[in-house]
Design a protein around this motif. Structure first.
Motif, PDB file in Angstrom:
ATOM      1  N   GLU A   6       0.871  -1.253   0.207  1.00  0.00           N
ATOM      2  CA  GLU A   6       0.375   0.231  -0.017  1.00  0.00           C
ATOM      3  C   GLU A   6       0.810   1.392  -0.446  1.00  0.00           C
ATOM      4  O   GLU A   6       0.736   2.263  -0.217  1.00  0.00           O
ATOM      5  CB  GLU A   6      -1.680   0.041   1.100  1.00  0.00           C
ATOM      6  N   MET A  38      -2.833  -5.640  12.884  1.00  0.00           N
ATOM      7  CA  MET A  38      -3.435  -4.863  11.531  1.00  0.00           C
ATOM      8  C   MET A  38      -3.187  -6.480  10.860  1.00  0.00           C
ATOM      9  O   MET A  38      -2.099  -6.981  10.802  1.00  0.00           O
ATOM     10  CB  MET A  38      -2.214  -3.817  10.451  1.00  0.00           C
ATOM     11  N   THR A  67      -1.867  -8.169   8.076  1.00  0.00           N
ATOM     12  CA  THR A  67      -1.201  -8.362   6.904  1.00  0.00           C
ATOM     13  C   THR A  67      -0.962  -9.757   7.179  1.00  0.00           C
ATOM     14  O   THR A  67      -0.887 -10.227   7.622  1.00  0.00           O
ATOM     15  CB  THR A  67      -0.297  -7.406   6.851  1.00  0.00           C
ATOM     16  N   ARG A  69     -10.066  -7.601  13.392  1.00  0.00           N
ATOM     17  CA  ARG A  69      -9.523  -7.343  11.331  1.00  0.00           C
ATOM     18  C   ARG A  69     -10.603  -6.323  11.965  1.00  0.00           C
ATOM     19  O   ARG A  69     -10.145  -5.359  11.299  1.00  0.00           O
ATOM     20  CB  ARG A  69     -10.025  -8.178  10.776  1.00  0.00           C
ATOM     21  N   LYS A 110      -6.643  -0.950  11.304  1.00  0.00           N
ATOM     22  CA  LYS A 110      -6.907   0.262  10.331  1.00  0.00           C
ATOM     23  C   LYS A 110      -6.963  -0.961   9.113  1.00  0.00           C
ATOM     24  O   LYS A 110      -6.614  -1.864   8.943  1.00  0.00           O
ATOM     25  CB  LYS A 110      -5.776   0.811  10.628  1.00  0.00           C
ATOM     26  N   SER A 111      -7.351  -0.135   8.563  1.00  0.00           N
ATOM     27  CA  SER A 111      -7.222  -0.860   6.537  1.00  0.00           C
ATOM     28  C   SER A 111      -6.048  -1.094   6.521  1.00  0.00           C
ATOM     29  O   SER A 111      -4.960   0.408   7.067  1.00  0.00           O
ATOM     30  CB  SER A 111      -8.167   0.239   5.772  1.00  0.00           C
ATOM     31  N   MET A 112      -5.686  -1.686   5.223  1.00  0.00           N
ATOM     32  CA  MET A 112      -3.844  -1.031   4.736  1.00  0.00           C
ATOM     33  C   MET A 112      -3.559   0.686   4.345  1.00  0.00           C
ATOM     34  O   MET A 112      -2.380   0.539   4.652  1.00  0.00           O
ATOM     35  CB  MET A 112      -3.985  -2.060   3.277  1.00  0.00           C
ATOM     36  N   GLN A 113      -4.987   0.953   3.664  1.00  0.00           N
ATOM     37  CA  GLN A 113      -4.621   2.311   3.907  1.00  0.00           C
ATOM     38  C   GLN A 113      -4.037   3.185   4.859  1.00  0.00           C
ATOM     39  O   GLN A 113      -3.258   4.183   4.461  1.00  0.00           O
ATOM     40  CB  GLN A 113      -4.946   3.037   2.557  1.00  0.00           C
ATOM     41  N   GLN A 114      -4.871   3.022   5.987  1.00  0.00           N
ATOM     42  CA  GLN A 114      -4.784   3.438   7.348  1.00  0.00           C
ATOM     43  C   GLN A 114      -3.455   3.523   8.411  1.00  0.00           C
ATOM     44  O   GLN A 114      -2.036   4.559   8.847  1.00  0.00           O
ATOM     45  CB  GLN A 114      -6.234   3.419   8.464  1.00  0.00           C
TER      46      GLN A 114
END
Length: 301
Positions: free
Chosen positions: A26, A214, A216, A233, A237-241
């Motif tokens: 990301e 996170m 991942t 999950r 946070k999201s990957m972008q966050q």
């Protein structure tokens, strides 16, 4: 991503380690879509190529490429650095994102515990080998992805000295979580000492925490971690966050020329007391140089 709105990163060259998935991907994607030339440094070249294609599918003009980097092999780190230097590219941002978590005990080909070498020593050696490129590309930045986990450990023995047996333990003394936490403490100590040594030459270094639990690929080593991360999950946070703090440290104008700091949620935070200890940072630097000299047969710059 707010930090990137209106930003044109054309002309900037970035290396991101562990870039084929998760936060690394990301980060690479976001920087590339805003014009940066991004080198995805990945252990698995095929997966790196898949990641590149995903970025190109979004913007066919993106400047992205992959190079093989295996941080568990000092020889491979040397090969990566040599290959990069032959490109005669500048290096404005080096993002040390790759890491392992929850791995079973095993030694690398260099005879060190894998978590310690991948999360710390491999990146230490990479930066030493690319230091001259960073200095020619000033102002340049080194960004090291650490973790809040650095607060829950100790790397000194009873006499207060840095203890290699805690950083690279024998199998009987190994606990995966503790090994990870200690490697993350090494990340911050190294970042602080790197900034102290290189900031007078125009190269700054900062460390950061991307987010808790996170989801991942870092959790893939053990089914229990996968279960815990899966359950957490919806609340993380999201990957972008997760990539936001890395990107903030990499390009924020207000951080130009500033280093030796630790960030969480794009805000500067205090680290643990041990992470602030200059003597520990210096001792870790000297130990890292010694380990590399013994195994790679060369003295880092």
């Amino acid at each position: 991503m707010e930090i990137l709105q209106g930003r044109d990163l054309s002309g900037k060259v970035v290396i991101v380690t562990g870039a084929n998935s998760g936060i690394g991907f990301e980060t690479s994607r976001s920087l590339a879509l805003h014009g940066a030339h991004v080198v995805l440094a990945c252990r698995n070249r095929a997966r790196g190529n898949v990641a590149i294609q995903k970025i190109l599918d979004e913007w066919h003009k993106a400047k992205v490429e992959t190079m093989t980097l295996d941080l568990s092999s000092l020889r491979n780190v040397e090969q990566f650095a040599e290959a990069y230097k032959t490109r005669n590219l500048p290096l404005h941002i080096l993002i040390c994102n790759a890491g392992v978590f929850g791995s079973s005990w095993q030694l690398t080909e260099d005879g060190l515990e894998t978590t310690f070498q991948v999360n710390h020593l491999g990146h230490f050696y990479l930066i030493q080998l690319l230091q001259d490129v960073l200095r020619r590309s000033i102002p340049s930045r080194v960004i090291i992805v650490s973790s809040e986990s650095h607060r829950f450990t100790d790397i000194k023995d009873s006499s207060g000295k840095l203890d290699l047996s805690r950083l690279s333990p024998a199998k009987k003394d190994y606990w995966a979580m503790l090994a990870y936490n200690r490697s993350k403490l090494c990340n911050i100590l190294f970042s602080n000492e790197l900034n102290r040594r290189l900031s007078p030459h125009g190269v700054t270094s900062n460390a950061l925490h991307p987010g808790n639990m996170m989801y991942t690929s870092i959790h893939r080593s053990w089914w229990l971690y996968t279960l815990l991360f899966t359950l957490a999950r919806p609340f993380t946070k999201s990957m972008q966050q997760g990539a936001a703090t890395t990107i903030y440290c990499s390009i924020a104008p207000e951080l130009e020329g500033l280093g030796g700091m630790y960030f969480n949620n794009c805000c500067r935070c205090l680290t643990s007391q041990q992470a602030q200890d200059e003597a520990s940072a210096c001792a870790l630097w000297e130990l890292s140089e010694k380990l590399i000299q013994e195994r790679a047969g060369s003295q880092p710059a």
